[in-house]
Design an enzyme around this catalytic site. Sequence first.
Site, PDB file in Angstrom:
ATOM      1  N   HIS A   1      50.400 -68.397 -31.579  1.00 20.41           N
ATOM      2  CA  HIS A   1      51.229 -67.452 -32.328  1.00 20.41           C
ATOM      3  C   HIS A   1      50.264 -66.555 -33.100  1.00 20.41           C
ATOM      4  CE1 HIS A   1      54.833 -69.513 -31.215  1.00 20.41           C
ATOM      5  NE2 HIS A   1      54.550 -70.620 -31.892  1.00 20.41           N
TER       6      HIS A   1
ATOM      7  N   CYS B   1      50.809 -63.979 -34.693  1.00 22.62           N
ATOM      8  CA  CYS B   1      51.361 -63.537 -35.981  1.00 22.62           C
ATOM      9  C   CYS B   1      50.829 -64.390 -37.123  1.00 22.62           C
ATOM     10  CB  CYS B   1      52.880 -63.624 -35.977  1.00 22.62           C
ATOM     11  SG  CYS B   1      53.665 -63.030 -34.480  1.00 22.62           S
TER      12      CYS B   1
ATOM     13  N   ASP C   1      39.508 -52.589 -32.671  1.00 21.46           N
ATOM     14  CA  ASP C   1      38.271 -52.624 -31.891  1.00 21.46           C
ATOM     15  C   ASP C   1      37.858 -51.195 -31.560  1.00 21.46           C
ATOM     16  OD1 ASP C   1      36.117 -53.493 -30.452  1.00 21.46           O
ATOM     17  OD2 ASP C   1      37.275 -53.896 -28.637  1.00 21.46           O
TER      18      ASP C   1
ATOM     19  N   ARG D   1      55.377 -51.034 -22.677  1.00 19.21           N
ATOM     20  CA  ARG D   1      53.985 -51.443 -22.532  1.00 19.21           C
ATOM     21  C   ARG D   1      53.207 -50.510 -21.603  1.00 19.21           C
ATOM     22  NH1 ARG D   1      51.272 -56.020 -23.819  1.00 19.21           N
ATOM     23  NH2 ARG D   1      53.163 -57.040 -24.538  1.00 19.21           N
TER      24      ARG D   1
ATOM     25  N   GLU E   1      48.855 -56.580 -31.536  1.00 16.22           N
ATOM     26  CA  GLU E   1      48.702 -56.288 -30.116  1.00 16.22           C
ATOM     27  C   GLU E   1      48.970 -54.818 -29.837  1.00 16.22           C
ATOM     28  OE1 GLU E   1      50.006 -58.020 -25.749  1.00 16.22           O
ATOM     29  OE2 GLU E   1      51.182 -58.570 -27.519  1.00 16.22           O
TER      30      GLU E   1
ATOM     31  N   GLU F   1      60.735 -57.374 -24.045  1.00  9.65           N
ATOM     32  CA  GLU F   1      60.030 -58.599 -24.419  1.00  9.65           C
ATOM     33  C   GLU F   1      60.635 -59.172 -25.698  1.00  9.65           C
ATOM     34  OE1 GLU F   1      55.801 -58.282 -24.617  1.00  9.65           O
ATOM     35  OE2 GLU F   1      55.670 -56.901 -22.917  1.00  9.65           O
TER      36      GLU F   1
END
Length: 864
Positions: A830, A832, A619, A518, A562, A551
């Site tokens: 969630h 997903c 974005d 990350r 994400e 994770e």
Amino acid sequence: MAVNLRQSEEPAVARPKRAAAKHLIERYYHQLTEGCGNESCSTSWCASSAGFTRMDNNAAAVKALELYKVNATLCDPHPSKKVTASAYLESNSAGNRKSNHKDVHSVRDNFRDVNYLTEDKVYEILDICGEKEDYSPLIRVLGRVFSSAEGLVQSFRRSKPHTKEELKSLQGKDEDKDEDEKEAAACSAMEEDSPPSSSSSRLGEGSSGGNDVQKLGPDEVSVDIEAVRRVYERLLSNEKIEAAFLNALVYLSPNVECDLTYHNVYSQDLNYLNLFVIVMENSNLHSPEYLEIALPQFCKAMSKLPLSALAKLARLWSHYSTEQIRRMVETFQQLITYKVISNEFSSRNLVNDDDAVVAATRCLKIVYYANVLGGDLDTEHNEDEDEEPIPESSELTLQELLGEERRNKKGPRVDPLETELGIRTNDCRRPLVAFEEFVNEPLNEVLEMDKDYTFFKVETENKFSFMTCPFILNAVTKNLGLYYDNRIRMYSERRITVLYSLVQGQQLNPYLRLKVRRDHIIDDALVRLEMIAMENPADLKKQLYVEFEGEQGVDEGGVSKEFFQLVVEEIFNPDIGMFTYDERTKLFWFNPSSLENEGQYTLIGIVLGLAIYNNCILDVHFPMVVYRKLMGKKGTFRDLADANPVLFQSLKELLEYDGNVEEDMMITFQISQTDLFGNPLMYDLRENGDKIPVTNENRKEFVAQYAEYMLNKSVEKQFKAFRRGFHMVTNESPLKYLFRPEEIELLICGSRNLDFLALEETTEYDGGYSRDSRIIKEFWETLHSFGEEQKRLFLQFTTGTDRAPVGGLGKLKMIIAKNGPDTDRLPTSHTCFNVLLLPEYSDREKLRERLLKAVTYAKGFGML
């Protein structure tokens, strides 16, 4: 007359029989509509019979055909109906007044040999019929000419081809022809005998006046369009005369379809196109009475035209005005909509199998390209293709061994009509009629996109795909087609990988796996994607599977979302220096002074391609010129309007300046920019530009060169790397074929319009919640009370992105599930599956406080 005598391709010896049959049917029709003149006639199918029931023209035409088939008796004309020329002269010299019935019959006889029409001939017949208050002779002439391909092709001919000025005049109001020209054209037409009936003998005819062969240009026809418009304007106000056009079109269209399908008439006589031009000038074609039979048959006939004829029609219509183009669009759209709503289409009864809808769509394509051609075109400023082709993967050899050569090796599909016309949709800056008016929403609602996509890929002549006419599809439908294409490619790559592992004994890796940290997401993603791009670019077309190191979480779509969001946040960070950010426009642009290598730009190109390929939205905030450049068009001065509005306004004022530019502004062909550290950099737009002043004469060149530098040359290295990465993923996709630049932006970025009422309507509930639950009502009241930024945070928290998908939030399938009784725990999600897990809080205040805290501080997989 709604009859079709032509059954199949006929030998020459059959033509006299066909003519005799046609004559007999006309006699039956005449007997049914006007009678034999004998008031005591006992024939039940004669209009003169006392017990005869009057019928309309359509019914009479059908009955005439039935009588011909059974060889029914024909009445002999009553003596009162027979008027010889000598008797007429004798009675006229004696001063005897003829009966009105006899007078009409003599008028009818006078026009029996009229087999083609001119504007003056129509007005002559119209005036005579008006005096007698009987329009049946004109109706018969119109029916005869407009139901005959030969007659219609010869009608309303020009004495000479259109000039450029006359073609331009088609865009405005029709102006009266010069009276001398009209008189000369009329005299020429009067001297000419009836036109020959065969197509081959028409090749030498330039006009109805017997002129020499006309050498027509690519967008010229021999028909006098303005004359046709004036004739229609006068005749269509009469209902009886309008019916003649309708009946004639029903009779004409099947014969024309047969001519084009089996006889190749257009190649024998290019003037055959005239009849389509003449019929399409009928402003009543979209009327309800045409939609059932006449217009569908005519569309089927027009769709049989060869490619060169379709291109010629498009070029001709491109000179029409916006109102005229819109009328034709509405005509075909009306037919498509009528057929769609009057039938029950489903997966077993496909709209693709409806001949009328398919034919009308193909005809609409001609108008679409006419609309593009007639708009504001820019065919010159095209991006150079990538100098180095994207490397083929090592799988190619295996695929050849398996008999599965890579698809679309020749590149993306291109529409044949587009190629014939030498233009692309993206060449059009502003069409005559907005592209949105070509979209047919009722058709989109009934289209089975999975079946349509199959027909698109198979490319069979027996099955039509609406994806070959993407202008009629909305962004949602096209996105679904792209989704099927992407998924099939993913499954194909997965299957090939399995086969490859079996043959070569290599480790099975059916997914595009990215394992990233990350806090080092850019470095990790860049290294991995660069390796894939160099070793095996085909792996980029596998389904993306992202794992964040340390994770938990299985990537069912949410982790990928994400990942994309974090990469975009990092790479567009102004501190990194890859892109510059304009506070006024809120848009990013490539930094020409960036110290980053090309690999970083290739990465963001790959990320954009992967986002489309994996159905994720990002974005990102680029000006529209970026998407135009991705689709092959260079940036020009007008693109500065949204990319750099301040510079655009300054250059616009320079172009519009009334004074002496050289003396008053004192600028040269040398411009300055600032680098990453704020130092000025000088650039010559022309050689020795600092010594070349900008003047009133060369200011247009200065503005063009300035825009060329700002949008193309200064960022050439960065953009080429960016585009290369994008094409690594999308090079085999129908993306360019289906979408326009503004739709590409919608695919990548999603919609900025957030309609939470639409989201409320489509949200589903689980775990004991329903639409009527207290907590659910309070939830929606709370959410609607949020500010714009809070709503975006909620969307980000629930779905992984703060943008609406293509089609708006109504297309988002969100689920709100119960997550236990009242508690102090925060809501979770969630991403997903777009699922919000909501505890049953005791009151509205607690709900609002917990929800706001969750959406404001949430980040990371499984974090609260």
